[in-house]
Design an enzyme around this catalytic site. Structure first.
Site, PDB file in Angstrom:
ATOM      1  CE1 TYR A   1      -4.115  -1.683   0.189  1.00 52.46           C
ATOM      2  CE2 TYR A   1      -2.713  -3.294   1.579  1.00 52.46           C
ATOM      3  CZ  TYR A   1      -3.820  -3.093   0.941  1.00 52.46           C
ATOM      4  OH  TYR A   1      -4.620  -4.099   0.686  1.00 52.46           O
ATOM      5  CB  ALA A   2       3.109   3.060   1.584  1.00 50.33           C
ATOM      6  CG  LEU A   3       5.707   3.170  -3.808  1.00 47.34           C
ATOM      7  CD1 LEU A   3       5.321   3.939  -4.998  1.00 47.34           C
ATOM      8  CD2 LEU A   3       6.408   1.929  -4.346  1.00 47.34           C
TER       9      LEU A   3
ATOM     10  CB  SER B   1       5.912   8.031  -2.558  1.00 47.75           C
ATOM     11  OG  SER B   1       4.571   8.741  -2.606  1.00 47.75           O
TER      12      SER B   1
ATOM     13  CG  HIS C   1       1.801  11.065  -2.204  1.00 43.40           C
ATOM     14  ND1 HIS C   1       0.724  11.976  -2.616  1.00 43.40           N
ATOM     15  CD2 HIS C   1       1.397  10.012  -2.683  1.00 43.40           C
ATOM     16  CE1 HIS C   1      -0.433  11.345  -3.009  1.00 43.40           C
ATOM     17  NE2 HIS C   1      -0.069  10.143  -3.105  1.00 43.40           N
TER      18      HIS C   1
ATOM     19  CG  ASP D   1      -3.614   9.795  -2.708  1.00 45.54           C
ATOM     20  OD1 ASP D   1      -3.045   9.509  -3.974  1.00 45.54           O
ATOM     21  OD2 ASP D   1      -3.069   9.353  -1.668  1.00 45.54           O
TER      22      ASP D   1
ATOM     23  CD  GLU E   1      -2.380   3.980  -5.746  1.00 41.12           C
ATOM     24  OE1 GLU E   1      -2.139   5.361  -5.704  1.00 41.12           O
ATOM     25  OE2 GLU E   1      -1.696   3.255  -4.840  1.00 41.12           O
TER      26      GLU E   1
ATOM     27  CG  HIS F   1      -1.626   8.527  -7.157  1.00 38.89           C
ATOM     28  ND1 HIS F   1      -0.552   8.711  -6.073  1.00 38.89           N
ATOM     29  CD2 HIS F   1      -0.692   9.067  -8.266  1.00 38.89           C
ATOM     30  CE1 HIS F   1       0.527   9.152  -6.197  1.00 38.89           C
ATOM     31  NE2 HIS F   1       0.300   9.359  -7.539  1.00 38.89           N
TER      32      HIS F   1
HETATM   33 ZN    ZN Z   1      -1.252   8.521  -4.124  1.00 34.77          ZN
END
Ligand code: ZN
Length: 190
Positions: free
Chosen positions: A49-51, A56, A58, A65, A108, A111
């Site tokens: 679910y996350a990098l 990322s 982000h 998001d 996603e 995103h």
């Molecule tokens: Zn995102």
């Protein structure tokens, strides 16, 4: 929430356009993330679910998001609107449902990433995600497109020590790296 100033302005404009179409229940659930914040998220959520920090989008301030206050983005009209119209405002749905094998990231619908015009328009026209677009650009070396009456020429240069880039005298231009091995130059008429 923090975002690059330019991206925040473009996002406001896009939301105003959606409102005209009767789609007005947007919310932002994430924008720019500091490395520390990404690290904590990665540790809490795991790599499905996350990098990791630095990997990322982000961490760039160019991605956000977007959600709906009504329902999940998988079903919301906000999600549908983004899918259809984001490209007109320079945004792309970064991880579409039909490109999981290319991006390596699950679908996603929330995103989005700012890439700017004309890039988002070319990607829409060709049904490319960012990875495919960069490959295509590298192969073609030059792409011309007209969007909303403005003529753009996008050129790719492999990076070298003594790289010279010629820009037409009476044009506006933007230069950006592809973060791999080259430089992308976008020239357009004023
Ligand atoms: Zn995102």
């Amino acid at each position: 929430m923090y975002l690059s100033k330019d991206v925040a302005h473009k996002f406001s404009k896009m939301v105003a356009a959606a409102k005209k179409d009767g789609v007005n229940h947007f919310l932002i659930s994430s924008g720019f993330r500091e490395f520390e914040e990404q690290k904590a998220l990665y540790q809490d959520m795991g790599d499905d679910y996350a990098l990791p920090p630095g990997h990322s989008e982000h961490n760039l301030g160019l991605a956000l998001d977007v959600g709906s206050t009504e329902t999940s983005m998988y079903h919301a009209s906000e999600g549908e609107w983004i899918k259809e119209n984001a490209w007109k405002h320079g945004f792309i749905l970064r991880y579409p449902e039909d490109k999981v094998d290319v991006t390596g990231i699950e679908y996603e619908p929330w995103h989005i990433r700012y890439v700017g015009l004309p890039h988002s328009a070319i990607m829409e026209k060709k049904n490319f995600v960012l990875e495919e677009y960069l490959d295509y650009l590298k192969e073609k070396k030059e792409i011309s497109i007209e969007v909303k009456g403005v003529k753009y020429t996008v050129s790719y240069y492999s990076f070298s020590k003594n790289l010279t880039i010629n820009i037409p005298e009476n044009s506006e231009y933007e230069i950006s790296g592809n973060n791999i091995n080259g430089v992308i130059v976008t020239v357009y008429e004023k």
